[in-house]
Design a protein around this motif. Structure first.
Motif, PDB file in Angstrom:
ATOM      1  N   GLN A   1      25.741  59.447  47.851  1.00 23.70           N
ATOM      2  CA  GLN A   1      25.344  58.092  47.466  1.00 23.70           C
ATOM      3  C   GLN A   1      24.584  58.132  46.153  1.00 23.70           C
ATOM      4  OE1 GLN A   1      24.034  55.196  50.148  1.00 23.70           O
ATOM      5  NE2 GLN A   1      24.613  56.332  51.968  1.00 23.70           N
ATOM      6  N   ALA A   2      25.099  57.405  45.166  1.00 24.25           N
ATOM      7  CA  ALA A   2      24.448  57.375  43.856  1.00 24.25           C
ATOM      8  C   ALA A   2      23.133  56.596  43.944  1.00 24.25           C
ATOM      9  CB  ALA A   2      25.378  56.710  42.857  1.00 24.25           C
ATOM     10  N   THR A   3      22.231  56.875  43.013  1.00 24.24           N
ATOM     11  CA  THR A   3      21.008  56.053  42.924  1.00 24.24           C
ATOM     12  C   THR A   3      21.408  54.698  42.328  1.00 24.24           C
ATOM     13  OG1 THR A   3      20.562  56.753  40.665  1.00 24.24           O
ATOM     14  CG2 THR A   3      19.622  58.123  42.420  1.00 24.24           C
ATOM     15  N   ASP A   4      20.520  53.724  42.425  1.00 28.62           N
ATOM     16  CA  ASP A   4      20.818  52.402  41.860  1.00 28.62           C
ATOM     17  C   ASP A   4      21.146  52.510  40.368  1.00 28.62           C
ATOM     18  OD1 ASP A   4      20.362  51.396  44.329  1.00 28.62           O
ATOM     19  OD2 ASP A   4      18.495  50.344  43.823  1.00 28.62           O
ATOM     20  N   GLU A   5      20.378  53.348  39.659  1.00 29.73           N
ATOM     21  CA  GLU A   5      20.608  53.495  38.202  1.00 29.73           C
ATOM     22  C   GLU A   5      21.986  54.084  37.950  1.00 29.73           C
ATOM     23  OE1 GLU A   5      17.704  54.776  39.668  1.00 29.73           O
ATOM     24  OE2 GLU A   5      16.723  52.858  39.198  1.00 29.73           O
ATOM     25  N   GLU A   6      22.320  55.145  38.730  1.00 25.96           N
ATOM     26  CA  GLU A   6      23.644  55.764  38.556  1.00 25.96           C
ATOM     27  C   GLU A   6      24.746  54.758  38.860  1.00 25.96           C
ATOM     28  OE1 GLU A   6      22.672  60.427  39.798  1.00 25.96           O
ATOM     29  OE2 GLU A   6      23.134  58.959  41.340  1.00 25.96           O
ATOM     30  N   PHE A   7      24.513  53.987  39.895  1.00 22.54           N
ATOM     31  CA  PHE A   7      25.488  52.985  40.313  1.00 22.54           C
ATOM     32  C   PHE A   7      25.770  51.986  39.190  1.00 22.54           C
ATOM     33  CE2 PHE A   7      27.870  51.269  43.641  1.00 22.54           C
ATOM     34  CZ  PHE A   7      27.708  52.105  44.732  1.00 22.54           C
ATOM     35  N   LEU A   8      24.709  51.448  38.633  1.00 27.34           N
ATOM     36  CA  LEU A   8      24.887  50.428  37.591  1.00 27.34           C
ATOM     37  C   LEU A   8      25.539  51.026  36.354  1.00 27.34           C
ATOM     38  CD1 LEU A   8      21.637  48.294  38.050  1.00 27.34           C
ATOM     39  CD2 LEU A   8      23.988  47.764  38.750  1.00 27.34           C
ATOM     40  N   ARG A   9      25.245  52.325  36.120  1.00 22.05           N
ATOM     41  CA  ARG A   9      25.888  53.003  34.985  1.00 22.05           C
ATOM     42  C   ARG A   9      27.393  53.123  35.217  1.00 22.05           C
ATOM     43  NH1 ARG A   9      23.445  58.109  34.736  1.00 22.05           N
ATOM     44  NH2 ARG A   9      21.449  57.086  34.958  1.00 22.05           N
ATOM     45  N   ILE A  10      27.754  53.467  36.462  1.00 18.06           N
ATOM     46  CA  ILE A  10      29.173  53.610  36.819  1.00 18.06           C
ATOM     47  C   ILE A  10      29.914  52.281  36.609  1.00 18.06           C
ATOM     48  CG2 ILE A  10      30.674  53.768  38.868  1.00 18.06           C
ATOM     49  CD1 ILE A  10      28.841  56.047  39.845  1.00 18.06           C
ATOM     50  N   TYR A  11      29.244  51.183  36.933  1.00 17.73           N
ATOM     51  CA  TYR A  11      29.882  49.867  36.844  1.00 17.73           C
ATOM     52  C   TYR A  11      29.712  49.183  35.483  1.00 17.73           C
ATOM     53  CZ  TYR A  11      31.580  49.384  41.618  1.00 17.73           C
ATOM     54  OH  TYR A  11      32.296  49.533  42.776  1.00 17.73           O
ATOM     55  N   ALA A  12      28.945  49.819  34.580  1.00 18.33           N
ATOM     56  CA  ALA A  12      28.568  49.136  33.334  1.00 18.33           C
ATOM     57  C   ALA A  12      29.781  48.647  32.545  1.00 18.33           C
ATOM     58  CB  ALA A  12      27.707  50.060  32.478  1.00 18.33           C
ATOM     59  N   ASP A  13      30.736  49.545  32.326  1.00 15.34           N
ATOM     60  CA  ASP A  13      31.903  49.199  31.526  1.00 15.34           C
ATOM     61  C   ASP A  13      32.730  48.111  32.215  1.00 15.34           C
ATOM     62  OD1 ASP A  13      33.112  49.795  29.122  1.00 15.34           O
ATOM     63  OD2 ASP A  13      34.777  50.804  30.176  1.00 15.34           O
ATOM     64  N   ARG A  14      32.931  48.288  33.530  1.00 14.78           N
ATOM     65  CA  ARG A  14      33.680  47.303  34.332  1.00 14.78           C
ATOM     66  C   ARG A  14      33.028  45.927  34.225  1.00 14.78           C
ATOM     67  NH1 ARG A  14      36.622  47.441  39.302  1.00 14.78           N
ATOM     68  NH2 ARG A  14      37.736  48.970  38.072  1.00 14.78           N
ATOM     69  N   GLU A  15      31.703  45.894  34.269  1.00 16.45           N
ATOM     70  CA  GLU A  15      31.000  44.612  34.248  1.00 16.45           C
ATOM     71  C   GLU A  15      31.232  43.885  32.924  1.00 16.45           C
ATOM     72  OE1 GLU A  15      26.978  44.492  35.511  1.00 16.45           O
ATOM     73  OE2 GLU A  15      27.446  45.266  37.499  1.00 16.45           O
ATOM     74  N   ILE A  16      31.222  44.671  31.846  1.00 19.01           N
ATOM     75  CA  ILE A  16      31.416  44.041  30.528  1.00 19.01           C
ATOM     76  C   ILE A  16      32.864  43.569  30.386  1.00 19.01           C
ATOM     77  CG2 ILE A  16      31.429  44.469  28.031  1.00 19.01           C
ATOM     78  CD1 ILE A  16      29.135  46.534  28.607  1.00 19.01           C
ATOM     79  N   LYS A  17      33.817  44.487  30.666  1.00 18.70           N
ATOM     80  CA  LYS A  17      35.236  44.155  30.468  1.00 18.70           C
ATOM     81  C   LYS A  17      35.688  43.029  31.400  1.00 18.70           C
ATOM     82  CE  LYS A  17      37.089  48.367  28.504  1.00 18.70           C
ATOM     83  NZ  LYS A  17      37.142  49.750  28.958  1.00 18.70           N
ATOM     84  N   GLY A  18      35.308  43.143  32.687  1.00 16.27           N
ATOM     85  CA  GLY A  18      35.720  42.143  33.670  1.00 16.27           C
ATOM     86  C   GLY A  18      35.144  40.776  33.338  1.00 16.27           C
ATOM     87  N   TRP A  19      33.900  40.773  32.946  1.00 17.81           N
ATOM     88  CA  TRP A  19      33.216  39.513  32.598  1.00 17.81           C
ATOM     89  C   TRP A  19      33.913  38.856  31.420  1.00 17.81           C
ATOM     90  CZ3 TRP A  19      30.190  36.282  34.914  1.00 17.81           C
ATOM     91  CH2 TRP A  19      29.393  35.387  34.204  1.00 17.81           C
ATOM     92  N   GLU A  20      34.177  39.674  30.398  1.00 21.58           N
ATOM     93  CA  GLU A  20      34.857  39.135  29.201  1.00 21.58           C
ATOM     94  C   GLU A  20      36.231  38.585  29.562  1.00 21.58           C
ATOM     95  OE1 GLU A  20      34.907  42.357  26.454  1.00 21.58           O
ATOM     96  OE2 GLU A  20      32.849  41.971  25.752  1.00 21.58           O
ATOM     97  N   ARG A  21      36.939  39.318  30.423  1.00 24.53           N
ATOM     98  CA  ARG A  21      38.299  38.906  30.787  1.00 24.53           C
ATOM     99  C   ARG A  21      38.280  37.561  31.510  1.00 24.53           C
ATOM    100  NH1 ARG A  21      41.961  39.907  34.636  1.00 24.53           N
ATOM    101  NH2 ARG A  21      40.419  40.965  35.896  1.00 24.53           N
ATOM    102  N   TYR A  22      37.400  37.419  32.484  1.00 34.35           N
ATOM    103  CA  TYR A  22      37.361  36.157  33.220  1.00 34.35           C
ATOM    104  C   TYR A  22      36.851  35.013  32.338  1.00 34.35           C
ATOM    105  CZ  TYR A  22      38.696  38.522  37.470  1.00 34.35           C
ATOM    106  OH  TYR A  22      39.397  39.229  38.410  1.00 34.35           O
ATOM    107  N   ARG A  23      35.892  35.329  31.473  1.00 37.26           N
ATOM    108  CA  ARG A  23      35.375  34.278  30.587  1.00 37.26           C
ATOM    109  C   ARG A  23      36.453  33.832  29.606  1.00 37.26           C
ATOM    110  NH1 ARG A  23      30.589  31.821  31.755  1.00 37.26           N
ATOM    111  NH2 ARG A  23      30.277  31.415  29.557  1.00 37.26           N
ATOM    112  N   SER A  24      37.356  34.790  29.243  1.00 37.57           N
ATOM    113  CA  SER A  24      38.379  34.454  28.243  1.00 37.57           C
ATOM    114  C   SER A  24      39.530  33.670  28.867  1.00 37.57           C
ATOM    115  CB  SER A  24      38.924  35.737  27.602  1.00 37.57           C
ATOM    116  OG  SER A  24      39.749  36.400  28.541  1.00 37.57           O
ATOM    117  N   LEU A  25      39.510  33.480  30.199  1.00 37.21           N
ATOM    118  CA  LEU A  25      40.628  32.786  30.844  1.00 37.21           C
ATOM    119  C   LEU A  25      40.700  31.306  30.457  1.00 37.21           C
ATOM    120  CD1 LEU A  25      40.747  34.295  34.452  1.00 37.21           C
ATOM    121  CD2 LEU A  25      42.337  34.654  32.575  1.00 37.21           C
ATOM    122  N   GLY A  26      39.628  30.785  29.889  1.00 38.14           N
ATOM    123  CA  GLY A  26      39.711  29.403  29.427  1.00 38.14           C
ATOM    124  C   GLY A  26      38.555  28.565  29.902  1.00 38.14           C
TER     125      GLY A  26
END
Ligand SMILES: Cc1cc2nc3c(=O)[nH]c(=O)nc-3n(C[C@H](O)[C@H](O)[C@H](O)COP(=O)(O)O)c2cc1C
Length: 268
Positions: free
Chosen positions: A193-218
């Motif tokens: 089990q990753a620490t909270d910091e490790e966890f957020l690091r693992i998801y960091a790129d996904r959070e940026i890309k996914g957020w941008e993708r959904y925001r760009s939907l219109g």
């Protein structure tokens, strides 16, 4: 094994994208038969009981009806072929009955094992069509509307629709969707089990890309996100715009009820 094949296969997997816009060009029966035959021959199957049934839908009017059951996803009417993969314990049980064997597999484990067979086959079929340059997209809405789809396809007892794919000539070239870094999925010897910091690091790129993708939907989606006070990707996933818990629970209950109605003993 020939190294160049391994290299080609790696490149082939890397070229996968789900396709959601299709040309209307038909797929020949010969190609469909070949892909299905190869996929069945090349997929492992529990006890070699091959616990699946595939329903091919090409008829436009029937595709339009199924499209409504799949929450009106437009790709279903565009693509020339829709394949519904069913966990089929009915066929095996009928054979058992005809040969005077004891009935079996009409229980929860029987369903799961047949569902695994069907899903393993679905991915081989998907890869087979993709290897011919065709596009595919899975339809998770098969489970959400399992009761209506089951009735429409006249599935017998202990035969349950688990997933579907649309297949056709792509009419878009979407960008490659990200995956988490390998370390997010792989554990050596024990689950770590990753620490909270490790966890957020693992998801960091996904959070940026996914957020941008959904925001760009219109505009409309962006406005809805603001109205609902959604400030990050995780919140979006369980908001009413994506997978709201109430709907997922209602869908889960429909699945359980249909399993029972189809004579799978899910409790015993
Ligand atoms: C079981 C399953 C159900 C899915 N259901 C849908 C669906 O109903 N609609 C859709 O547009 N994509 C659906 N997808 C496609 C996923 O969104 C897609 O695979 C994921 O975003 C990764 O993108 P990629 O396939 O392009 O790599 C589904 C995928 C799977 C495996």
């Amino acid at each position: 094994m020939d190294n160049s094949f391994a290299h080609e296969f790696s490149r082939f997997l890397g070229s996968h994208r789900s396709i959601r816009k299709y040309k209307s060009d038909p797929i020949s029966q010969e190609l469909i038969d070949q892909v299905l035959q190869d996929a069945i021959a090349g997929s492992s199957s529990s006890g070699n009981l091959n616990g699946y049934a595939l329903i091919l839908t090409r008829d436009k009017a029937r595709k339009a009806e199924l499209c409504r059951m799949h929450f009106d996803q437009p790709m279903i009417e565009q693509a020339p072929l829709l394949v519904t993969f069913c966990a089929d314990v009915y066929r095996t049980r009928r054979w058992l009955r005809l040969r005077g064997a004891r009935d079996n597999f009409n229980n929860f484990e029987g369903f799961l094992v047949a569902a695994f067979d069907a899903i393993i086959l679905a991915q081989s079929v998907a890869l087979g069509f993709e290897s011919h340059g065709l596009g595919i997209c899975y339809l998770g809405t098969t489970l959400d509307s399992c009761d209506r789809i089951s009735k429409f396809l006249e599935l017998p007892e202990t035969c349950f629709p688990v997933t579907s794919i649309v297949v056709g000539v792509p009419d878009e070239t979407p960008v490659k969707r990200d995956r988490l870094p390998l370390a997010a999925y792989i554990h050596n010897e024990k689950y770590k089990q990753a620490t909270d910091e490790e966890f957020l690091r693992i998801y960091a790129d996904r959070e940026i890309k996914g957020w941008e993708r959904y925001r760009s939907l219109g505009g409309e989606i962006a406005q809805e996100m603001e109205r609902l006070g959604i400030t990050n990707l995780a919140q979006y996933y369980t908001s009413e715009l994506k997978y709201p818990p109430e709907e997922v629970l209602a869908s889960s209950r429909r699945i359980r009820d249909l399993l029972v109605a189809k004579c799978f003993d899910v409790c015993g």
